[in-house]
Each structure stands twice: as C-alpha cells, then as structure tokens.
Design an enzyme around this catalytic site. Structure first.
Site, PDB file in Angstrom:
ATOM      1  N   LYS A 100       3.818   1.119   9.718  1.00  8.37           N
ATOM      2  CA  LYS A 100       4.034   2.343   8.948  1.00  8.37           C
ATOM      3  C   LYS A 100       3.469   3.558   9.667  1.00  8.37           C
ATOM      4  O   LYS A 100       3.986   4.655   9.531  1.00  8.37           O
ATOM      5  CB  LYS A 100       3.427   2.199   7.552  1.00  8.37           C
ATOM      6  CG  LYS A 100       4.381   1.463   6.621  1.00  8.37           C
ATOM      7  CD  LYS A 100       3.858   1.406   5.221  1.00  8.37           C
ATOM      8  CE  LYS A 100       2.906   0.239   5.076  1.00  8.37           C
ATOM      9  NZ  LYS A 100       2.440   0.023   3.710  1.00  8.37           N
ATOM     10  N   GLU A 110       0.872  -1.162   0.000  1.00 11.71           N
ATOM     11  CA  GLU A 110       0.000   0.000   0.000  1.00 11.71           C
ATOM     12  C   GLU A 110       0.915   1.220   0.000  1.00 11.71           C
ATOM     13  O   GLU A 110       1.795   1.326   0.862  1.00 11.71           O
ATOM     14  CB  GLU A 110      -0.874  -0.018   1.260  1.00 11.71           C
ATOM     15  CG  GLU A 110      -1.842   1.129   1.262  1.00 11.71           C
ATOM     16  CD  GLU A 110      -2.747   1.179   2.488  1.00 11.71           C
ATOM     17  OE1 GLU A 110      -2.755   0.226   3.289  1.00 11.71           O
ATOM     18  OE2 GLU A 110      -3.438   2.210   2.627  1.00 11.71           O
ATOM     19  N   ARG A 165       5.148 -12.790   9.716  1.00 12.29           N
ATOM     20  CA  ARG A 165       5.810 -11.528   9.382  1.00 12.29           C
ATOM     21  C   ARG A 165       7.127 -11.407  10.145  1.00 12.29           C
ATOM     22  O   ARG A 165       7.330 -12.058  11.169  1.00 12.29           O
ATOM     23  CB  ARG A 165       4.910 -10.326   9.640  1.00 12.29           C
ATOM     24  CG  ARG A 165       4.405 -10.155  11.057  1.00 12.29           C
ATOM     25  CD  ARG A 165       3.701  -8.789  11.235  1.00 12.29           C
ATOM     26  NE  ARG A 165       2.743  -8.486  10.179  1.00 12.29           N
ATOM     27  CZ  ARG A 165       2.679  -7.310   9.508  1.00 12.29           C
ATOM     28  NH1 ARG A 165       3.517  -6.343   9.799  1.00 12.29           N
ATOM     29  NH2 ARG A 165       1.783  -7.105   8.607  1.00 12.29           N
TER      30      ARG A 165
END
Ligand code: ATP
Ligand code: MG
Length: 553
Positions: free
Chosen positions: A272, A37, A262
């Site tokens: 983020k 994204e 992850r």
C-alpha cells in the site's frame, strides 16, 4: 448448476475447518474476519484474503466480520474505510458485523492493566533506539531492560499516567514481559502500547496511547469469538505472541491463527505504501486508475466481481509463496466477458470509406446478434450508409504476405453487411491516406458472391450514424514482471501503459450504454464505459483486456 461445477478446490484451510467441525470444536461454529488497515484502497491481494475468509464462513454456515484494524491513526482515514466497504460489497460479500479495533480501546486498556497486575507487562523508559539495541539479533540473545522488574504498583501508576497524558510522545512504552532470550525475536518483550498524540478518525482525542498491532489483533479476534484467524505467512513468527497474549490473559475464547501464502502478482506492486506513492506522485490518476491492481481500479477497468472471485479460487490457497502470472488474472476476465459481454462495433483509428455506387441518401438497418453463441441476448439495429469508417490498419497500401483485408483492387466483407471493393485511395499532400473510394456488390448481403471467395471480414461503422468516442487503451503498469526487484520500482513503470485515442467512432447503439457497462468491440478487445468521465456528449471507454494475450511469448 451441476454438482461438478459447485465443487470447490480442496485446500489445507478447508481441511482444517472441516476437521474442526468433525470434532465439534468451537460449538460447531465457524467465524472468520477480514481485518484491513484503513490506510489505502484494497488490492487484488486483499481480494484473495476476502474471498478466503468469506467463503470459508459461508461454506460452513458461519459468519465473517469486517474489522478495521485502525490502530495507526496517522495513516488512516474515513475515505479509505468507505472505499473498503464498497469494494468488499462489490465483490459480492456481506459481513455479519462490522467492527473497529478502536471499538475495543477501553477493553484493550483493561487487558493491559491485567497483564501488569499479573506481572506480565512493564512500563519502560528506554528510548526506541535502546529498545532496538537491547533486543539482540537472530544469533544473539537480547538484554533485559533495567525497568523489567519495576514493581507492579509503579507500573500501574505509570501506565495510568501515560493514558492521562502526563508524558511526551515516545517517552514511555508498555512492554509485554516474555523472554529476552527467546529464539523468536517477537517474544523479546515486545512493545504493546506507545504514546502518540494523534487525532483518531473515530475516537478523536480520547486517547494519547495506542495499542500495537500484534497485541490488538489477537484480542480483537478473541472478543469477536473468531474461530479461525486467517492471515498471511509473514505472521507465522508472530503466532507465538498471538497465543501468549491470549493464554496469559485467559480470554474466554482463543482463536486459531492459520497462515497462508500472500498473493504475489507479476507486473504489479501490492504494497500500500507503493500504491500510495503512485497516486500521490501522479504516476497514475488516482487509486481507481484502471492500471492499478486495486479493486476500485479493476472495477473501473471493467473487471467483474465474478472474474475476480474466479481468479481467487483458481490460484488456490497454499503455504508456499509463489508468483502468479498476470495472464492468469487476465484470462479470468477474458473468459467471463467472452461469455457475457454483448458485441459491438467500434473503430479505434478511423479511415473514411465512400461507397461510390451506394445512393447518398439511402440507409439500411441490420439486426445484428449481440452475441454469436447466445441468441437469447438478442439483436440490435446497426445502420449502414454510403460513408463508413473502417480501421486504418484494415487497409494496406503495400500488403504484407497473407494480408486478408482491404487492398487497392481487392475485396473484403463488412461484418454483417456487403462485400466492398477498393477502387482507389486518396492521399493528402503529405502522403497520408485520407479516404478510400470503394464500390459495393448488392448481391452479397448475407451471402458469398458467386464464384469468388472473400476471406477477410472487417468491422466498420456508418459515418453519419456513429458516435465520437474517446477510447483509453490500458496496458500493464510495469514493464517487468517483478518491479519490487528493481533498485527503484518506479524505474520499472511502463511508459506505454496508457494510450488515449480521441477520435474513435462507435456504433450508434452505444449512446444508451450505461456507466460501467461492458462490451466486446469486435476484433479489438473488451471495453467498458468509464464510470467517471463518460457522458452522453462524450463517450469514454476503457479497455479492460485485449482479445488475446498479447504478452504471451
Ligand atoms: P500492505 O503491505 O499492502 O499494507 P497489509 O497486509 O498491511 O498489506 P492489511 O490491510 O493489513 O494490509 O491487510 C488486510 C488483510 O489482507 C490481512 O489479513 C492481510 O494478511 C491480507 N492481505 C494483504 N495483502 C495480501 C496479499 N497480497 N495476499 C493475500 N492476502 C493479503
Ligand atoms: Mg497490515
């Protein structure tokens, strides 16, 4: 390269892909994608996903696409897209094709119309709070919306008018009609479209309705004929929705979603939102601050793409969450630079040394090897003269036990040059040592003095030949291993994560050093020329990593 070196670690995803190929699934094709994204810069966690997706493809003669998941225009920008492309390429990967979820907005809309037509989606006017309330909990089933059985024709009409801008933001949503009693909350009639009047960086003001992530992602994968849709574990519970959308729509292709753990890296944050906060509140100097766990930050710190890829391969791919020590990452760059970085001499905290018996106007130039184990890296000229600088801490007025470097009346070897003896030190009014007066032994160039053992070897630079430099010593940004566990992650910032030394002296050959080039400063660490602030007039170096792990207990 020997075959042994080429062998890559097996992991469960490699096994799945190999088994699929064996069964000739997907016409023997492997197609993956990396779907960021564009709402921030890429970080080392993304690197794990990038390496996985691109190598699974390349190892199997497949393709990997770059796809921007740009369905959230408020937080996204072209700057982020450009940074992402730069970082993926810098890591050494090239996408087969570049797409954007926004490329599919019209198709996504038409698919939504299909869902409505087949009775699998409805327009709802419950408020967001009501929708949340009706959704139920993990232990209680949800409650059906009064709009759930709205006739198809009415849904079609309302959805079209949503698109045409007849309703205010948030007034209506389109929901998939699945199962309000499902044990999986993601299947309790999730919202798939919402009204949002925001300018989109690519589609401008064409749309005032935007599709939701879960709905967009699976269809984008299907449109691109992705075979293996690799994502992180938190999407495991979303997989039934992924499959439901594609099955219900009968899309020509139905990619397989596979989840992996992850990357969680100690002494770093990876969300983020938090990285963005560090930047906007000025806790760091931008997304590419060398302390950031971003690819851009690591590049600026002096990391190589090879080291990052090596790291991603070493940590492996599993289904289980695990923390990776920062030392693992640091070791990857240390090993790479130890092998490849040319050696130089730089004095971080200079102490002036005058060699009294060396003629004032004389100088000599040594050819010193650029790498002790790699003769093919050649040599460079290193000038020597009467006045040199050594490191302040290579001299001790009151030496600790086993101190092998310079003391008053003691001897030390200058790396690649003579043995010098300290005759006396000079102090200023405040008692600081400002200069050492030394003598050198002309018989000691490249050989040991007869009958005397000189244990210490120190680095140095010639005063008049060396160049002034600013050296930035970076340390870990956080002082605790898991900053996310603190009541506020900012409380865990390491106040000593940056130490700027402005009065360093580096050897003359560094005048020609290219932006971003990397060196081992002997006995001090690995450094690179700062790509933003360094210039011929003012050299600036960043410390990439210390020579040894100083955090290991
Ligand atoms: P963030 O929480 O930082 O916003 P994200 O997952 O929302 O992360 P995306 O841009 O959506 O960020 O991520 C793109 C891809 O990278 C996704 O497939 C995601 O699963 C993967 N990814 C993100 N963070 C990590 C991580 N720490 N380890 C491995 N893969 C990751
Ligand atoms: Mg995401």
């Amino acid at each position: 390269m020997s075959t042994a070196e080429k062998t890559v670690a097996a992991n469960f995803i490699r096994h799945i892909v190999a088994a699929d190929l064996e069964q000739h699934k997907n016409d023997n094709k492997v197609a993956t994608r990396f779907p960021p994204e564009p709402n921030g810069y890429l970080h080392i966690g993304h690197a794990k996903s990038i390496c996985l997706n691109f190598t699974i493809a390349s190892e199997n003669n497949g393709t990997c696409n770059l796809r921007f998941d740009d369905t959230n225009p408020e937080k996204e920008s072209i700057e982020y897209m450009e940074a992402i492309e730069r970082d993926v390429q810098w890591l050494g990967f090239q996408w087969a094709a570049k797409f954007h979820a926004s490329d599919y907005f019209e198709q996504l809309y038409q698919y939504a119309v299909q869902l409505i037509q087949s009775g699998h989606a409805y327009v709802d006017d419950l408020s967001p709070e009501q929708i949340r309330e009706y959704r139920g909990t993990l232990t209680e089933p949800g409650k059906e919306s009064p709009n759930r059985n709205r006739p198809v024709a009415e849904n079609l009409d309302l959805f079209q008018r949503m698109r045409e801008g007849e309703f205010a933001d948030g007034e209506l949503v389109l929901r998939a009609k699945i199962d309000m009693a499902s044990s999986n909350i993601n299947l309790r009639d999730p919202t798939i479209y919402r009204i949002r009047r925001v300018h989109h960086q690519r589609t401008g003001d064409d749309w005032c309705i935007y599709p939701m992530y879960d709905y967009t992602h699976c269809i984008s994968d299907a449109i691109e004929n992705i075979t293996h849709s690799l994502c992180t574990l938190e999407f495991e519970d979303h997989r039934p929705l992924y499959d439901w959308v594609l099955e219900t729509l009968q899309t020509p292709s139905h990619p397989q979603q596979i989840e992996f753990a992850r990357l969680q890296l100690e002494y770093a944050v990876m969300s983020k939102r938090k990285l963005n906060q560090l930047v906007t509140e000025g806790h760091v100097n931008g997304w590419d601050d060398p302390r950031m766990p971003t690819i851009a930050g690591m590049r600026r710190a002096g990391y190589t793409p090879e080291a990052i890829r090596d790291f991603c391969e070493r940590i492996g791919i599993t289904k289980k969450d695990a923390w990776i020590e920062m030392g693992v990452l640091e070791n990857c760059i240390r090993e790479d630079l130890n092998e490849h970085a040319p050696r130089r001499m730089a004095v971080l905290n200079p102490l002036r040394v005058v060699i009294e018996n060396y003629p004032e106007n004389e100088e000599e130039h040594y050819a010193i090897a650029n790498h002790p184990q790699q003769p093919e890296m050649g040599t460079r000229p290193v000038p020597f003269s009467q006045v040199i600088y050594i490191e302040q801490n290579d001299f001790a007025e009151i030496p600790p036990k086993k101190f092998k470097r310079l003391v008053e009346g003691g001897e030390v070897r200058l790396r690649g040059s003579y043995v010098i003896k300290c005759e006396h030190m000079i102090k200023d009014d405040t008692g600081n040592i400002t200069e050492l007066r030394c003598t050198y032994d002309p018989d000691t160039l490249g050989k040991n003095p007869e009958g005397r053992k000189v244990k210490g070897v120190i680095h140095w630079v010639s005063a008049k030949h060396s160049l002034p430099a600013e050296i930035r010593l970076y340390d870990r940004l956080f002082k605790v291993a898991n900053p996310d566990a603190e009541s506020h992650f900012l409380d865990a910032l390491n106040p000593d994560s940056l130490d700027i030394l402005e009065n360093c002296r580096v050897e003359a050959s560094l005048q020609q050093a290219e932006s971003g080039s990397r060196f081992q400063f002997e006995r001090t660490g690995y450094f690179c020329v700062d790509s933003k602030d360094s210039s011929a007039d003012k050299l600036v170096f960043n410390r990439t990593v210390t020579l040894r792990d100083t955090w290991a207990s």
